[in-house]
Design a protein around this motif. Sequence first.
Motif, PDB file in Angstrom:
ATOM      1  N   LEU A   1       0.826  -1.203   0.000  1.00  8.71           N
ATOM      2  CA  LEU A   1       0.000   0.000   0.000  1.00  8.71           C
ATOM      3  C   LEU A   1       0.859   1.251   0.000  1.00  8.71           C
ATOM      4  CD1 LEU A   1      -2.946   1.037   0.171  1.00  8.71           C
ATOM      5  CD2 LEU A   1      -2.681   1.072   2.656  1.00  8.71           C
ATOM      6  N   GLN A   2       1.946   1.209   0.749  1.00 13.63           N
ATOM      7  CA  GLN A   2       2.848   2.356   0.785  1.00 13.63           C
ATOM      8  C   GLN A   2       3.482   2.605  -0.585  1.00 13.63           C
ATOM      9  OE1 GLN A   2       6.455   2.435   0.805  1.00 13.63           O
ATOM     10  NE2 GLN A   2       6.656   4.587   1.377  1.00 13.63           N
ATOM     11  N   GLN A   3       3.791   1.542  -1.301  1.00 14.72           N
ATOM     12  CA  GLN A   3       4.359   1.695  -2.635  1.00 14.72           C
ATOM     13  C   GLN A   3       3.368   2.321  -3.606  1.00 14.72           C
ATOM     14  OE1 GLN A   3       5.838  -2.123  -3.908  1.00 14.72           O
ATOM     15  NE2 GLN A   3       7.346  -2.264  -2.256  1.00 14.72           N
ATOM     16  N   GLN A   4       2.075   2.031  -3.403  1.00 18.97           N
ATOM     17  CA  GLN A   4       1.061   2.582  -4.291  1.00 18.97           C
ATOM     18  C   GLN A   4       0.794   4.058  -4.004  1.00 18.97           C
ATOM     19  OE1 GLN A   4      -0.383   1.017  -6.844  1.00 18.97           O
ATOM     20  NE2 GLN A   4       0.695  -0.903  -6.450  1.00 18.97           N
ATOM     21  N   ILE A   5       0.844   4.450  -2.732  1.00 23.67           N
ATOM     22  CA  ILE A   5       0.470   5.809  -2.351  1.00 23.67           C
ATOM     23  C   ILE A   5       1.655   6.759  -2.312  1.00 23.67           C
ATOM     24  CG2 ILE A   5      -0.596   7.183  -0.506  1.00 23.67           C
ATOM     25  CD1 ILE A   5      -2.247   4.829   0.267  1.00 23.67           C
ATOM     26  N   SER A   6       2.829   6.255  -1.989  1.00 20.88           N
ATOM     27  CA  SER A   6       3.986   7.121  -1.727  1.00 20.88           C
ATOM     28  C   SER A   6       4.366   8.036  -2.885  1.00 20.88           C
ATOM     29  CB  SER A   6       5.193   6.266  -1.318  1.00 20.88           C
ATOM     30  OG  SER A   6       5.523   5.337  -2.337  1.00 20.88           O
ATOM     31  N   PRO A   7       4.213   7.650  -4.169  1.00 20.75           N
ATOM     32  CA  PRO A   7       4.569   8.614  -5.212  1.00 20.75           C
ATOM     33  C   PRO A   7       3.708   9.871  -5.222  1.00 20.75           C
ATOM     34  CG  PRO A   7       4.494   6.387  -6.086  1.00 20.75           C
ATOM     35  CD  PRO A   7       3.886   6.335  -4.725  1.00 20.75           C
ATOM     36  N   LEU A   8       2.544   9.832  -4.571  1.00 20.68           N
ATOM     37  CA  LEU A   8       1.626  10.971  -4.591  1.00 20.68           C
ATOM     38  C   LEU A   8       1.586  11.731  -3.275  1.00 20.68           C
ATOM     39  CD1 LEU A   8      -1.361   9.328  -6.496  1.00 20.68           C
ATOM     40  CD2 LEU A   8       0.414  10.816  -7.430  1.00 20.68           C
ATOM     41  N   VAL A   9       1.556  11.026  -2.168  1.00 24.62           N
ATOM     42  CA  VAL A   9       1.458  11.682  -0.872  1.00 24.62           C
ATOM     43  C   VAL A   9       2.355  10.979   0.138  1.00 24.62           C
ATOM     44  CG1 VAL A   9      -0.903  12.538  -1.199  1.00 24.62           C
ATOM     45  CG2 VAL A   9      -0.529  10.277  -0.238  1.00 24.62           C
ATOM     46  N   LYS A  10       2.698  11.711   1.182  1.00 27.49           N
ATOM     47  CA  LYS A  10       3.426  11.145   2.311  1.00 27.49           C
ATOM     48  C   LYS A  10       2.414  10.841   3.402  1.00 27.49           C
ATOM     49  CE  LYS A  10       7.452  12.733   3.219  1.00 27.49           C
ATOM     50  NZ  LYS A  10       8.257  11.497   3.062  1.00 27.49           N
ATOM     51  N   ALA A  11       2.463   9.634   3.937  1.00 25.96           N
ATOM     52  CA  ALA A  11       1.412   9.201   4.856  1.00 25.96           C
ATOM     53  C   ALA A  11       1.990   8.419   6.012  1.00 25.96           C
ATOM     54  CB  ALA A  11       0.372   8.353   4.113  1.00 25.96           C
ATOM     55  N   HIS A  12       1.151   8.248   7.038  1.00 28.55           N
ATOM     56  CA  HIS A  12       1.466   7.400   8.181  1.00 28.55           C
ATOM     57  C   HIS A  12       0.403   6.317   8.271  1.00 28.55           C
ATOM     58  CE1 HIS A  12       1.020   6.271  12.506  1.00 28.55           C
ATOM     59  NE2 HIS A  12       2.324   6.128  12.390  1.00 28.55           N
ATOM     60  N   TYR A  13       0.819   5.079   8.522  1.00 34.83           N
ATOM     61  CA  TYR A  13      -0.084   3.927   8.523  1.00 34.83           C
ATOM     62  C   TYR A  13      -0.064   3.275   9.903  1.00 34.83           C
ATOM     63  CZ  TYR A  13       0.984   4.565   3.563  1.00 34.83           C
ATOM     64  OH  TYR A  13       1.189   5.102   2.320  1.00 34.83           O
TER      65      TYR A  13
END
Length: 493
Positions: free
Chosen positions: A178-190
């Motif tokens: 999931l981090q690989q899918q989202i990381s190019p667009l936003v920085k997040a905490h899971y």
Amino acid sequence: MSVVIMARFKSIRAPTTASLPNNLHIPSSNPSLIKTFGKLTRQALLDLVFQWLEDSNVRQFPPYLQVDEDAEGDEDGNEEGLLPYPAERTINGVRNAYQELQFRKGGKREVIDRILEGDWRHGITLRQLAMVDLRYMDDHPAGLRWTALELSRINSSPSNDLSACIPRVHASTFLSSLQQQISPLVKAHYHLARSTSLPLTVLRVFVATSPYQLAPRQAVESLTDSARIIYVAFPDSCPFIYTSIASSPTASKASRDTPNSPIATDARSLQRLVRDAIPKALSLPHHRYTLKPTSLTAKSLEALLALRGPGRSNRANGAFSIFADAALEGSPLDPRPSNTVSPDEHVRQSMSILSKKSRDKENTATDERGSSTKNGPPLKRSSTDTKAGGISKRRTLALQSRFGTSGTLSSAPLDRLDVRLLDALPGGATATEQVQQPTISLTFTGTDVIGGVHKLAELGIIDAEKMPSWMTGEEGVSALMVRKGKRVPRADG
């Protein structure tokens, strides 16, 4: 003679797609932390503190301790003796302090001040903040609005095997994907955690900013912005997931003032971004998944579990619940003769399902008041439908045949039901002039919409025998379009 030249290098900040770390600290002086902690009860706060101080967790959530016994002040130069909560010297000392708070009576603000001004004065981590939010969710299961989505295989042959639509999930692998899918667009905490009250696992995603944002540092206020939080619930052993956003689609002022981060300020875009990434993170080679809408949204997680969960009632709502709840022998597809279950036996078994309170208590009181409404004329009831003891046997049978075993309180309470009637009004536009807009939109709201309709039918205000199936909860949806009394497919499912 030798000359030593000291070169001072300037720090360089480069964009990175790494997720926000669990130990990223939010200053304890941030006023929004008081509001966040204030959502919990005093006992819930103490339970969280004891969890942080467990031997297995204390290294992840270390409290502030007085390392030097002879030290007269803290790291900011303040004398410990003058502070409202002097630092303890050992972990056991911190535990004893909160045990004393638990043994005596007091308000929760006392516990909050002890946390923020005393033992965690150096800051609250993102993981601690996530644990606070999830504890509030466990204590208030109807605090958010959830949407059910169906997880289905792409290009797979139809199968009756439920396990074919349920991917095997390993927590760390899923979060990495999931981090690989989202990381190019936003920085997040899971943060992934198991619910303590319901059979599901909850993923909390906090979206901060774009990794390519021009601002040099992340604003502290944005780390506590609830508009950036998205929840995804994974119920056990069923091909559905539930998504929810922590606040209304209107972003907070802190988000609107953050420059160059259009994705992080739009809650609808955030939710769509995470939704699109989930099936991709669950997919494997030759096993691709997608999410399909179910037209079901509710505040109650129990309602979603009942209607789109692992139980037998997924496709047994309304009248069909008598078969799912084993209130009647056989099934609608039973090949045995129709006289296997006699009508008298059916009536006797169905009557035992309804409680005595729902049968006569409130209805007898209503009949004694003259069968009148509070602000309207008396209700018109036929003599064949009313009896001295309450509602008639005919109406009782009609209610049982339409609502099944739900009774006056539904097992899946819906707080909202949106219906669009697509039939043209008499005398309106012709067939060639009609536009693709709903003629009438109906919205039913309340703590239990289907239970309210059941009550109206019980009072004789609605004819239970003539009402459409979507009014009895048989459709199992919260939004639908109706043409000629029957549900028609929506554009979103």
